[in-house]
Motif scaffolding. Structure first.
Motif, PDB file in Angstrom:
ATOM      1  N   PRO A  37       0.829  -1.220   0.000  1.00 29.48           N
ATOM      2  CA  PRO A  37       0.000   0.000   0.000  1.00 29.48           C
ATOM      3  C   PRO A  37       0.862   1.269   0.000  1.00 29.48           C
ATOM      4  CG  PRO A  37      -0.814  -1.570   1.618  1.00 29.48           C
ATOM      5  CD  PRO A  37       0.482  -2.112   1.112  1.00 29.48           C
ATOM      6  N   TYR A  38       1.986   1.241   0.736  1.00 32.72           N
ATOM      7  CA  TYR A  38       2.852   2.433   0.771  1.00 32.72           C
ATOM      8  C   TYR A  38       3.512   2.654  -0.593  1.00 32.72           C
ATOM      9  CZ  TYR A  38       2.184   2.157   5.794  1.00 32.72           C
ATOM     10  OH  TYR A  38       1.617   2.110   7.043  1.00 32.72           O
ATOM     11  N   LEU A  39       3.884   1.540  -1.237  1.00 34.06           N
ATOM     12  CA  LEU A  39       4.493   1.633  -2.568  1.00 34.06           C
ATOM     13  C   LEU A  39       3.498   2.276  -3.536  1.00 34.06           C
ATOM     14  CD1 LEU A  39       6.924   0.710  -4.374  1.00 34.06           C
ATOM     15  CD2 LEU A  39       5.670  -1.394  -4.802  1.00 34.06           C
ATOM     16  N   MET A  40       2.238   1.841  -3.417  1.00 28.68           N
ATOM     17  CA  MET A  40       1.217   2.387  -4.317  1.00 28.68           C
ATOM     18  C   MET A  40       0.909   3.843  -3.997  1.00 28.68           C
ATOM     19  SD  MET A  40      -1.205  -0.852  -4.691  1.00 28.68           S
ATOM     20  CE  MET A  40      -2.396   0.208  -5.403  1.00 28.68           C
ATOM     21  N   ARG A  41       0.816   4.141  -2.684  1.00 32.41           N
ATOM     22  CA  ARG A  41       0.538   5.530  -2.307  1.00 32.41           C
ATOM     23  C   ARG A  41       1.622   6.451  -2.878  1.00 32.41           C
ATOM     24  NH1 ARG A  41       2.294   7.133   3.424  1.00 32.41           N
ATOM     25  NH2 ARG A  41       4.212   6.887   2.248  1.00 32.41           N
ATOM     26  N   ASP A  42       2.870   5.956  -2.836  1.00 30.97           N
ATOM     27  CA  ASP A  42       3.991   6.816  -3.236  1.00 30.97           C
ATOM     28  C   ASP A  42       4.125   6.992  -4.739  1.00 30.97           C
ATOM     29  OD1 ASP A  42       4.578   7.038  -0.600  1.00 30.97           O
ATOM     30  OD2 ASP A  42       6.635   6.307  -0.737  1.00 30.97           O
ATOM     31  N   CYS A  77      12.627   4.772   4.906  1.00 31.10           N
ATOM     32  CA  CYS A  77      12.036   5.552   3.794  1.00 31.10           C
ATOM     33  C   CYS A  77      11.026   4.758   2.990  1.00 31.10           C
ATOM     34  CB  CYS A  77      13.138   6.063   2.874  1.00 31.10           C
ATOM     35  SG  CYS A  77      14.063   4.730   2.081  1.00 31.10           S
ATOM     36  N   GLY A  78      10.975   3.413   3.183  1.00 35.12           N
ATOM     37  CA  GLY A  78      10.010   2.609   2.432  1.00 35.12           C
ATOM     38  C   GLY A  78      10.196   2.790   0.941  1.00 35.12           C
ATOM     39  N   ALA A  79       9.093   3.092   0.251  1.00 35.17           N
ATOM     40  CA  ALA A  79       9.107   3.161  -1.215  1.00 35.17           C
ATOM     41  C   ALA A  79       9.721   4.454  -1.748  1.00 35.17           C
ATOM     42  CB  ALA A  79       7.689   3.007  -1.732  1.00 35.17           C
ATOM     43  N   PHE A  96      17.068   5.387   3.890  1.00 36.97           N
ATOM     44  CA  PHE A  96      17.447   3.995   4.163  1.00 36.97           C
ATOM     45  C   PHE A  96      16.276   3.247   4.758  1.00 36.97           C
ATOM     46  CE2 PHE A  96      18.511   6.068   8.175  1.00 36.97           C
ATOM     47  CZ  PHE A  96      17.973   5.181   9.101  1.00 36.97           C
ATOM     48  N   ASP A  97      16.339   1.942   4.633  1.00 37.83           N
ATOM     49  CA  ASP A  97      15.260   1.076   5.099  1.00 37.83           C
ATOM     50  C   ASP A  97      15.856  -0.305   5.292  1.00 37.83           C
ATOM     51  OD1 ASP A  97      11.953   1.497   4.872  1.00 37.83           O
ATOM     52  OD2 ASP A  97      12.620  -0.599   4.867  1.00 37.83           O
ATOM     53  N   LEU A  98      15.130  -1.163   6.024  1.00 43.67           N
ATOM     54  CA  LEU A  98      15.668  -2.499   6.266  1.00 43.67           C
ATOM     55  C   LEU A  98      15.002  -3.556   5.383  1.00 43.67           C
ATOM     56  CD1 LEU A  98      17.816  -3.695   8.177  1.00 43.67           C
ATOM     57  CD2 LEU A  98      15.994  -4.208   9.791  1.00 43.67           C
ATOM     58  N   SER A 166       8.689   9.362   8.631  1.00 46.65           N
ATOM     59  CA  SER A 166       7.268   9.514   8.316  1.00 46.65           C
ATOM     60  C   SER A 166       6.587   8.156   8.420  1.00 46.65           C
ATOM     61  CB  SER A 166       7.084  10.150   6.930  1.00 46.65           C
ATOM     62  OG  SER A 166       6.985   9.194   5.935  1.00 46.65           O
ATOM     63  N   PHE A 167       5.423   8.136   9.028  1.00 54.84           N
ATOM     64  CA  PHE A 167       4.653   6.899   9.236  1.00 54.84           C
ATOM     65  C   PHE A 167       5.540   5.822   9.849  1.00 54.84           C
ATOM     66  CE2 PHE A 167       2.292   9.298   6.241  1.00 54.84           C
ATOM     67  CZ  PHE A 167       0.961   9.044   6.556  1.00 54.84           C
ATOM     68  N   LEU A 168       6.252   6.175  10.892  1.00 53.90           N
ATOM     69  CA  LEU A 168       7.233   5.247  11.443  1.00 53.90           C
ATOM     70  C   LEU A 168       7.153   5.185  12.969  1.00 53.90           C
ATOM     71  CD1 LEU A 168       9.597   3.480  10.470  1.00 53.90           C
ATOM     72  CD2 LEU A 168      11.113   5.395  10.885  1.00 53.90           C
ATOM     73  N   ASP A 170       4.983   5.767  15.183  1.00 51.44           N
ATOM     74  CA  ASP A 170       3.814   5.157  15.810  1.00 51.44           C
ATOM     75  C   ASP A 170       3.751   3.653  15.559  1.00 51.44           C
ATOM     76  OD1 ASP A 170       3.384   6.049  13.063  1.00 51.44           O
ATOM     77  OD2 ASP A 170       1.385   5.179  13.277  1.00 51.44           O
ATOM     78  N   LEU A 171       4.621   3.141  14.701  1.00 49.43           N
ATOM     79  CA  LEU A 171       4.512   1.726  14.322  1.00 49.43           C
ATOM     80  C   LEU A 171       5.613   0.859  14.918  1.00 49.43           C
ATOM     81  CD1 LEU A 171       3.669   2.162  10.545  1.00 49.43           C
ATOM     82  CD2 LEU A 171       2.148   1.346  12.334  1.00 49.43           C
ATOM     83  N   ILE A 172       6.607   1.487  15.541  1.00 49.50           N
ATOM     84  CA  ILE A 172       7.719   0.664  16.024  1.00 49.50           C
ATOM     85  C   ILE A 172       7.625   0.476  17.535  1.00 49.50           C
ATOM     86  CG2 ILE A 172       9.292   1.201  14.137  1.00 49.50           C
ATOM     87  CD1 ILE A 172      10.595   3.302  15.893  1.00 49.50           C
TER      88      ILE A 172
HETATM   89  C1  LIG Z   1       4.972   2.111   7.520  1.00 51.01           C
HETATM   90  S1  LIG Z   1       6.400   2.074   6.575  1.00 51.01           S
HETATM   91  C2  LIG Z   1       6.632   3.770   6.223  1.00 51.01           C
HETATM   92  C3  LIG Z   1       7.570   3.974   5.097  1.00 51.01           C
HETATM   93  C4  LIG Z   1       7.774   5.446   4.702  1.00 51.01           C
HETATM   94  N1  LIG Z   1       8.432   6.189   5.738  1.00 51.01           N
HETATM   95  C5  LIG Z   1       6.451   6.069   4.334  1.00 51.01           C
HETATM   96  O1  LIG Z   1       6.089   7.119   4.875  1.00 51.01           O
HETATM   97  O2  LIG Z   1       5.781   5.493   3.487  1.00 51.01           O
HETATM   98  C6  LIG Z   1       7.669   1.731   7.773  1.00 51.01           C
HETATM   99  C7  LIG Z   1       9.028   1.442   7.160  1.00 51.01           C
HETATM  100  O3  LIG Z   1       9.976   1.210   8.192  1.00 51.01           O
HETATM  101  C8  LIG Z   1      10.860   0.200   7.740  1.00 51.01           C
HETATM  102  N2  LIG Z   1      11.541  -0.392   8.896  1.00 51.01           N
HETATM  103  C9  LIG Z   1      11.016  -1.183   9.863  1.00 51.01           C
HETATM  104  N3  LIG Z   1      11.957  -1.520  10.762  1.00 51.01           N
HETATM  105  C10 LIG Z   1      13.106  -0.923  10.342  1.00 51.01           C
HETATM  106  C11 LIG Z   1      14.430  -0.886  10.868  1.00 51.01           C
HETATM  107  N4  LIG Z   1      14.758  -1.532  11.991  1.00 51.01           N
HETATM  108  N5  LIG Z   1      15.356  -0.163  10.187  1.00 51.01           N
HETATM  109  C12 LIG Z   1      15.026   0.497   9.062  1.00 51.01           C
HETATM  110  N6  LIG Z   1      13.787   0.496   8.516  1.00 51.01           N
HETATM  111  C13 LIG Z   1      12.847  -0.208   9.162  1.00 51.01           C
HETATM  112  C14 LIG Z   1       9.966  -0.769   7.026  1.00 51.01           C
HETATM  113  O4  LIG Z   1      10.704  -1.594   6.150  1.00 51.01           O
HETATM  114  C15 LIG Z   1       9.049   0.204   6.297  1.00 51.01           C
HETATM  115  O5  LIG Z   1       9.525   0.525   5.023  1.00 51.01           O
END
Ligand SMILES: C[S@@+](CC[C@H](N)C(=O)[O-])C[C@H]1O[C@@H](n2cnc3c(N)ncnc32)[C@H](O)[C@@H]1O
Length: 371
Positions: A37-42, A77-79, A96-98, A166-168, A170-172
């Motif tokens: 969904p993030y790939l598509m949004r972007d 950064c996701g997509a 960067f992203d994992l 961004s969008f990060l 709150d999810l970790i």
């Molecule tokens: C919800 S997505 C948001 C992506 C982007 N920031 C956006 O706004 O669309 C969360 C991103 O965090 C990345 N991520 C999760 N754990 C990570 C980590 N330990 N190091 C780097 N990236 C991580 C995920 O792979 C994913 O791409």
């Protein structure tokens, strides 16, 4: 072939490791599907991404008016749709992203090439969706993207001027761990911009403007700009109405790196008893003692100390009857010994040693301040 290496079939791997009696295989990063969904949004020209770009762009312009010699890093950064829309005037832009597969897709699209992604027909009638860069990449600009763990990045201390998340947050599970890493890599006075929804209601930290300011202050940042707007969250309604959710508030908080609170640790109270009993305990400015009686038949009485150690972050600590009695006598004028004497005269006759040791615990737990 590349995707099968870096996005292995986790189901098959799990069955294989179980059959061999090994610990389950661990994936690095997120599943590619979770990021679709993030790939598509972007990369389908959504209004949601345009809105994020505008809000972040306004903050950047206000806070870093001359970015030519500055470095900007988008963590997780996701997509990378946002990276493609950041002002190209920054000296260096990097994300960067994992999750490797999403980085592979991001690289392709950032290079100006379209990408067809197969989708189940139940989700999209065509069985695929075409992603495309909305404009060709700016001349001479090729943002770097890399695979890195945000909790342990490859940046040296103090080498980045601005980090965007961004969008990060709150999810970790451990946002404060990420904050510590961002604090480490930012230069003195460096900027962190966080953008996204505030997160689950019951989370320890929520990232609306008030709580985010408290979170930043705790992590060693001074909030300098806040903004919010009602928007859609993952609005893919142009292509896939069933995947869209609407009407969320997204918050933006920008903060400047200052000293971390831990670095300015308060001195410990004196260990020497004769000195300790002369301390004057006082409550946190926002503290209040609360008695609560249940309306049920048991009429149960509970007591608590409520206070706001960090701005925007109300805490509540349940306490027993004896602690309540002691804390009630803390008025910012009486010493520990005065309070022990007063309580010693009461019928329950608290021992001075117990009261002194209770005060030691309150100080250690930061429930009380002292002079
Ligand atoms: C919800 S997505 C948001 C992506 C982007 N920031 C956006 O706004 O669309 C969360 C991103 O965090 C990345 N991520 C999760 N754990 C990570 C980590 N330990 N190091 C780097 N990236 C991580 C995920 O792979 C994913 O791409």
């Amino acid at each position: 072939m590349l995707l099968s290496l870096i996005e292995p079939d986790m189901g098959r791997l799990a069955a294989q490791t179980a059959a061999e009696g090994k610990a389950p295989a661990r994936r690095s990063g997120w599943a590619f599907d979770a990021l679709l969904p993030y790939l598509m949004r972007d990369w389908t020209d959504t209004e949601e991404l345009a809105a994020a770009k505008t809000l972040i762009g306004i903050a950047l312009q206000k806070i870093i008016p001359d970015p030519t010699a500055k470095s900007l890093v988008v963590a997780g950064c996701g997509a990378a749709g946002l990276i493609a829309r950041l002002p190209p005037t920054f000296g260096k832009i990097m994300g960067f992203d994992l999750t490797l597969p999403i980085l592979g897709a991001a690289r392709h699209l950032l290079d100006g090439k379209p990408l067809d992604v197969p989708l189940p027909r139940a989700i999209h009638g065509n069985g695929r969706i075409s992603l495309h860069p909305s404009e060709p990449p700016a001349e001479g600009i090729r943002p770097v993207i890399a695979a890195m763990d945000m909790f342990d990045t490859a940046f040296a201390d103090g080498t980045v001027d601005c980090v965007i998340t961004s969008f990060l947050l709150d999810l970790i599970p451990q946002p404060s761990r990420l904050a510590a890493e961002i604090h480490r890599i930012l230069s003195d006075g460096g900027i962190w911009i966080n953008y996204g929804p505030s997160g689950p209601l019951k989370a320890l930290w929520r990232f609306d403007n008030a709580e985010c300011a408290g979170f930043f202050a705790t992590a060693g940042f001074t909030p300098i700009h806040a903004d919010s707007h009602r928007t859609t969250y993952l609005d893919l309604s142009q292509d896939i109405p069933s995947w869209s959710s609407r009407s969320h508030i997204c918050y933006l908080t920008a903060a400047r790196k200052t000293a971390r609170q831990q670095e300015t640790a308060r001195p410990s109270p004196p260990a020497e008893q004769a000195q300790f009993v002369k301390l004057i305990p006082r409550h946190n400015p926002s503290a209040s003692l609360v008695r609560h009686q249940s309306l049920g038949t048991d009429r149960k009485l509970t007591m608590a100390l409520r206070f706001e150690r960090f701005p925007g972050k109300m805490e509540r600590v349940g306490i027993g009857a004896q602690d309540f009695q002691i804390l009630e006598l803390v008025d910012g004028k009486r010493t520990v010994l005065d309070i022990a004497d007063l309580l010693g005269q009461k019928p329950h006759n608290h021992a001075t040693a117990d009261i002194v040791s209770a005060f030691r615990q309150y100080f250690e737990q930061d429930l009380l301040l002292w002079a």
